[in-house]
Design a protein around this motif. Sequence first.
Motif, PDB file in Angstrom:
ATOM      1  N   TYR A  44      -0.951  -4.246   7.715  1.00  0.00           N
ATOM      2  CA  TYR A  44       0.171  -3.735   7.125  1.00  0.00           C
ATOM      3  C   TYR A  44       1.346  -3.583   8.348  1.00  0.00           C
ATOM      4  O   TYR A  44       1.174  -2.266   8.866  1.00  0.00           O
ATOM      5  N   ASP A  86      -8.597  -3.752   2.785  1.00  0.00           N
ATOM      6  CA  ASP A  86      -8.561  -3.716   4.167  1.00  0.00           C
ATOM      7  C   ASP A  86      -8.522  -2.069   4.500  1.00  0.00           C
ATOM      8  O   ASP A  86      -7.743  -1.471   4.363  1.00  0.00           O
ATOM      9  N   ALA A 144      -1.663   3.516   7.346  1.00  0.00           N
ATOM     10  CA  ALA A 144      -2.019   2.564   6.324  1.00  0.00           C
ATOM     11  C   ALA A 144      -3.463   2.481   6.236  1.00  0.00           C
ATOM     12  O   ALA A 144      -4.033   1.492   5.134  1.00  0.00           O
ATOM     13  N   SER A 145      -4.341   3.075   7.023  1.00  0.00           N
ATOM     14  CA  SER A 145      -5.810   3.009   6.696  1.00  0.00           C
ATOM     15  C   SER A 145      -6.505   3.714   5.613  1.00  0.00           C
ATOM     16  O   SER A 145      -5.708   4.735   4.900  1.00  0.00           O
ATOM     17  N   ARG A 153       0.778  -1.187  -0.007  1.00  0.00           N
ATOM     18  CA  ARG A 153      -0.161   0.092   0.135  1.00  0.00           C
ATOM     19  C   ARG A 153       0.842   1.130  -0.131  1.00  0.00           C
ATOM     20  O   ARG A 153       1.800   1.508   0.965  1.00  0.00           O
ATOM     21  N   GLY A 173      -6.071  -1.086   7.706  1.00  0.00           N
ATOM     22  CA  GLY A 173      -4.727  -0.960   7.481  1.00  0.00           C
ATOM     23  C   GLY A 173      -3.988  -1.876   8.720  1.00  0.00           C
ATOM     24  O   GLY A 173      -2.661  -1.903   8.600  1.00  0.00           O
ATOM     25  N   ALA A 193      -6.922   8.019   1.054  1.00  0.00           N
ATOM     26  CA  ALA A 193      -6.210   7.562   2.323  1.00  0.00           C
ATOM     27  C   ALA A 193      -6.537   8.293   3.540  1.00  0.00           C
ATOM     28  O   ALA A 193      -7.170   9.296   3.584  1.00  0.00           O
ATOM     29  N   GLU A 245       7.257  -1.646   7.052  1.00  0.00           N
ATOM     30  CA  GLU A 245       7.112  -0.246   6.543  1.00  0.00           C
ATOM     31  C   GLU A 245       8.645  -0.170   5.835  1.00  0.00           C
ATOM     32  O   GLU A 245       9.621  -0.865   6.102  1.00  0.00           O
ATOM     33  N   HIS A 289      -4.707  -8.007   0.900  1.00  0.00           N
ATOM     34  CA  HIS A 289      -5.465  -6.984   1.868  1.00  0.00           C
ATOM     35  C   HIS A 289      -5.737  -5.695   0.956  1.00  0.00           C
ATOM     36  O   HIS A 289      -5.434  -4.660   1.547  1.00  0.00           O
ATOM     37  N   TYR A 339       3.408   0.624   2.915  1.00  0.00           N
ATOM     38  CA  TYR A 339       3.137  -0.469   3.849  1.00  0.00           C
ATOM     39  C   TYR A 339       2.981  -1.848   3.082  1.00  0.00           C
ATOM     40  O   TYR A 339       2.405  -1.921   2.108  1.00  0.00           O
ATOM     41  N   THR A 380      -2.941   0.355  -3.593  1.00  0.00           N
ATOM     42  CA  THR A 380      -2.735  -0.923  -2.812  1.00  0.00           C
ATOM     43  C   THR A 380      -2.349  -1.947  -4.065  1.00  0.00           C
ATOM     44  O   THR A 380      -3.442  -2.526  -5.037  1.00  0.00           O
ATOM     45  N   ALA A 386      -4.271   6.362  -1.575  1.00  0.00           N
ATOM     46  CA  ALA A 386      -3.608   5.029  -1.205  1.00  0.00           C
ATOM     47  C   ALA A 386      -3.855   4.134  -2.363  1.00  0.00           C
ATOM     48  O   ALA A 386      -5.131   3.854  -2.939  1.00  0.00           O
TER      49      ALA A 386
END
Length: 404
Positions: free
Chosen positions: A183, A177, A103-104, A64, A180, A99, A186, A174, A168, A147, A145
């Motif tokens: 993840y 997801d 990572a969410s 991500r 996040g 985003a 990093e 995922h 991430y 992914t 974001a």
Amino acid sequence: MGTKGMSLVLAAAGVAGALITPSAAAAPAGRWTGTWTTSMQRPMGATWQGANWSLDGFAGESVRQVVRISRGGTQLRIRLSNRYGTSPLRLAGATVAKAGDGASIQASTVRPLRFDRSQSTVVPVGSEAVSDATLLPTSALDRLAVTLYFAAPTGPATFHEAATATTYRAKGDHRFDATGRAYTAESHSWYYLSGVDIAGGPARSAVVTFGDSITDGVSATKNADNRYPDQLAERLVASRKPLAVLNAGIAGNRVLDDSDCCGDSALSRFRRDALDQPGVRSVVVTQALNDIGFDPEVTSAELIQAHRKLIRAAHDRGVRIIGGTVTPMKGSMLDSPRGEQIRGEVNRWIRTGGEYDAVVDFAAVLADPADPAALRAEFDAGDRLHPNDAGLQAMADAIDLSSL
């Protein structure tokens, strides 16, 4: 019809799953405009900027990547590069979303990405692929974001080392997801993702900033979008000028020589990384520090001749080109009496030669008033070479927006 011709036809029809060559990367006028980009590099091991995942690549993992776009639109597409891969890149699936923190992502905005109407695609070695158009209305300075899920081993990854942002990684698929939480690993590089384009708005409305680590923004605060191109984008938004800003900087990059760790030379990559960007209208160039600092044989005449080649290439495409003076380096690892002489000669030509369409005097803006060869103390990130966030803001502020 050859592969290149077929790619152009498919791109014109809006079918983005087709492979495209560097010369075919630009979309039809008025259709697509680059809103974010990064310049691709060969896989490499850890550097002074830390470790990365490029040599090992990915297998059974989701990656991500969070990027901030510079202009919004009604639809978007992404570009993926396998330029420096050693085997075909097999992408099992991808999503894009607005985003959240870390990572969410914002769950209501997640969209699956398709490639020629399929969730998966294969990108041959040395090639690039673009996704189909995806409906996701965006605004300037939105954070997206992207992914990517790789079920099969990728091999070494084409990437951009100095993202100055967090990427991430999670085991398994995922893509959707929202939290996040999966993840757990990093990195501070970008992988495979070479561009985001938007549809809508005026044609030829992208500004490319082209250069080395100072353009790349290695000294900016991580995850703060304080690189000078980011801050230029903020100025344009505040001034209600509908221009995108694309960052084509590479840390350590040279004008004349290719490098395994610092990218193809400016001469080698200028068309691909700057002139082939969708919707490009102007380019801001500031580059020569690494040639001056690391090549004891380089001359100002060689550097000036190389800059002239960049100018001619831009003008051949009908693209405006702005020259940025070479920034101060006294007291840094690149400093030498001979190097300072060459920097002065190159800057004198940029300022007075009349060959660039416009000039932005980054050197004067960042210089210590008491010692113009040195970086102003309040702009120093700590190595007497790279500007901090305030210095990068000063660079963005120095650009006459009407020159773009």
